[in-house]
Design a protein around this motif. Structure first.
Motif, short mmCIF file in Angstrom:
data_model
loop_
_atom_site.label_atom_id
_atom_site.label_comp_id
_atom_site.label_asym_id
_atom_site.label_seq_id
_atom_site.Cartn_x
_atom_site.Cartn_y
_atom_site.Cartn_z
N ASN A 93 -15.95 -6.77 5.77
CA ASN A 93 -15.93 -5.33 5.97
C ASN A 93 -16.80 -4.66 4.90
O ASN A 93 -16.29 -4.04 3.97
CB ASN A 93 -14.51 -4.79 5.91
N PRO A 94 -18.13 -4.78 5.01
CA PRO A 94 -19.03 -4.28 3.97
C PRO A 94 -18.96 -2.77 3.78
O PRO A 94 -19.38 -2.26 2.74
CB PRO A 94 -20.42 -4.72 4.45
N GLU A 95 -18.44 -2.02 4.77
CA GLU A 95 -18.30 -0.58 4.60
C GLU A 95 -17.23 -0.25 3.57
O GLU A 95 -17.19 0.86 3.04
CB GLU A 95 -17.96 0.08 5.94
N GLY A 96 -16.35 -1.21 3.31
CA GLY A 96 -15.37 -1.03 2.26
C GLY A 96 -13.98 -0.69 2.77
O GLY A 96 -13.74 -0.56 3.97
N TYR A 97 -13.06 -0.51 1.81
CA TYR A 97 -11.65 -0.25 2.10
C TYR A 97 -11.22 1.09 1.52
O TYR A 97 -11.59 1.43 0.40
CB TYR A 97 -10.78 -1.37 1.51
N HIS A 98 -10.43 1.80 2.29
CA HIS A 98 -9.88 3.06 1.80
C HIS A 98 -8.80 2.82 0.76
O HIS A 98 -8.65 3.60 -0.19
CB HIS A 98 -9.30 3.87 2.96
N VAL A 99 -8.04 1.76 0.94
CA VAL A 99 -6.90 1.53 0.04
C VAL A 99 -6.56 0.05 -0.01
O VAL A 99 -6.74 -0.68 0.96
CB VAL A 99 -5.67 2.34 0.53
N PHE A 100 -6.08 -0.38 -1.19
CA PHE A 100 -5.53 -1.72 -1.39
C PHE A 100 -4.04 -1.54 -1.68
O PHE A 100 -3.66 -0.79 -2.58
CB PHE A 100 -6.21 -2.42 -2.56
N LEU A 101 -3.21 -2.22 -0.91
CA LEU A 101 -1.77 -2.14 -1.10
C LEU A 101 -1.32 -3.29 -1.97
O LEU A 101 -1.46 -4.46 -1.58
CB LEU A 101 -1.05 -2.17 0.25
N LEU A 102 -0.83 -2.99 -3.16
CA LEU A 102 -0.32 -4.01 -4.08
C LEU A 102 1.16 -4.18 -3.80
O LEU A 102 1.97 -3.31 -4.10
CB LEU A 102 -0.57 -3.58 -5.52
N VAL A 103 1.52 -5.31 -3.19
CA VAL A 103 2.88 -5.52 -2.69
C VAL A 103 3.75 -6.19 -3.76
O VAL A 103 3.39 -7.24 -4.30
CB VAL A 103 2.86 -6.38 -1.40
N LEU A 104 4.88 -5.57 -4.05
CA LEU A 104 5.89 -6.09 -4.96
C LEU A 104 7.22 -6.16 -4.23
O LEU A 104 7.35 -5.62 -3.13
CB LEU A 104 6.02 -5.19 -6.20
#
Length: 240
Positions: A93-104
């Motif tokens: 996905n070279p356009e990129g990511y809006h958000v990364f979810l760090l799961v705990l």
């Protein structure tokens, strides 16, 4: 606050093995897209992208990644596999990511190791990464419901977060206070409510023309190589 929703929302999942990362992805997508395991054994071997369309036509693209500190080999092998998977996720996905979810996982004791993991992500993705692009997702929301039913805590989840000290408070500060409780075993009303809460938070905090792109990742890699060459860090993730 005024904001415009993106028609396509790109999300990536990050987290240690066994915290419910893949199941969280399924909850967001509203279907069983990723394979999950009830124990602490990792079942995600490489980055995987799945797509769902919400009522109204909005599309969600969610990428699941192998666990940080994966349990299928040595620490070095786990880091190498995670690095490979992250590169795959960026390339797919070279356009990129809006958000990364760090799961705990709610109920787990948070330690210096968790803080080291966040520092690892900053070294990998660049300074300001967790503050700008990350949201904490706390799984096992059903356990929080139980402590309320047993009168062990009388308040909301956010009030519980404010009451916590030590490492968890530092983790929360590392994402500028963005946190959501997820119950991956709840009924459809629960699922719908927490999905809406997540998407609203992403829309309000993330979609201001920013994506974490392939270009930013390459710049972070170059900065890391420069630090290694200068002897300031011996290898990525050495502290983890």
């Amino acid at each position: 606050m005024s904001f415009q929703m993106a028609k396509i929302l790109d999300i990536a999942l990050l987290g240690k093995t066994g915290v419910g990362k893949s199941r969280t992805g399924n909850s967001i997508l509203r279907r069983k897209a990723f394979t999950s395991s009830p124990d602490m054994t990792s079942v995600t071997f490489k980055s995987q992208r799945e797509v769902s369309q919400l009522p109204g036509g909005r599309k969600l693209q969610v990428v699941d990644t192998p666990g940080l500190q994966d349990n299928r080999g040595t620490k070095e092998e786990g880091e190498a596999m995670f690095m490979k998977a992250i590169k795959e996720a960026i390339v797919m996905n070279p356009e990129g990511y809006h958000v990364f979810l760090l799961v705990l996982c709610f109920g787990n004791r948070f330690t210096q190791e968790d803080l080291n993991t966040m520092d690892y992500l900053r070294k990998l993705f660049g300074d300001g990464f967790t503050e700008t692009y990350c949201i904490l997702i706390m799984t096992r929301g059903d356990d929080f419901k139980k402590i309320k039913e047993n009168d062990e805590f009388d308040g909301t989840f956010l009030e519980w977060c404010e009451d916590q000290k030590g490492e968890f408070q530092k983790l929360l500060q590392g994402v500028n206070g963005k946190v959501i409780l997820f119950d991956n075993f709840g009924n459809e009303d629960v699922m719908k409510s927490q999905r809406k809460e997540l998407l609203d938070m992403i829309d309000e905090n993330m979609l201001v023309g920013r994506r974490y792109t392939h270009t930013k990742f390459q710049k972070a890699l170059q900065e890391r190589e420069k630090l290694i060459a200068q002897g300031k860090i011996s290898a990525i993730g050495r502290e983890v």
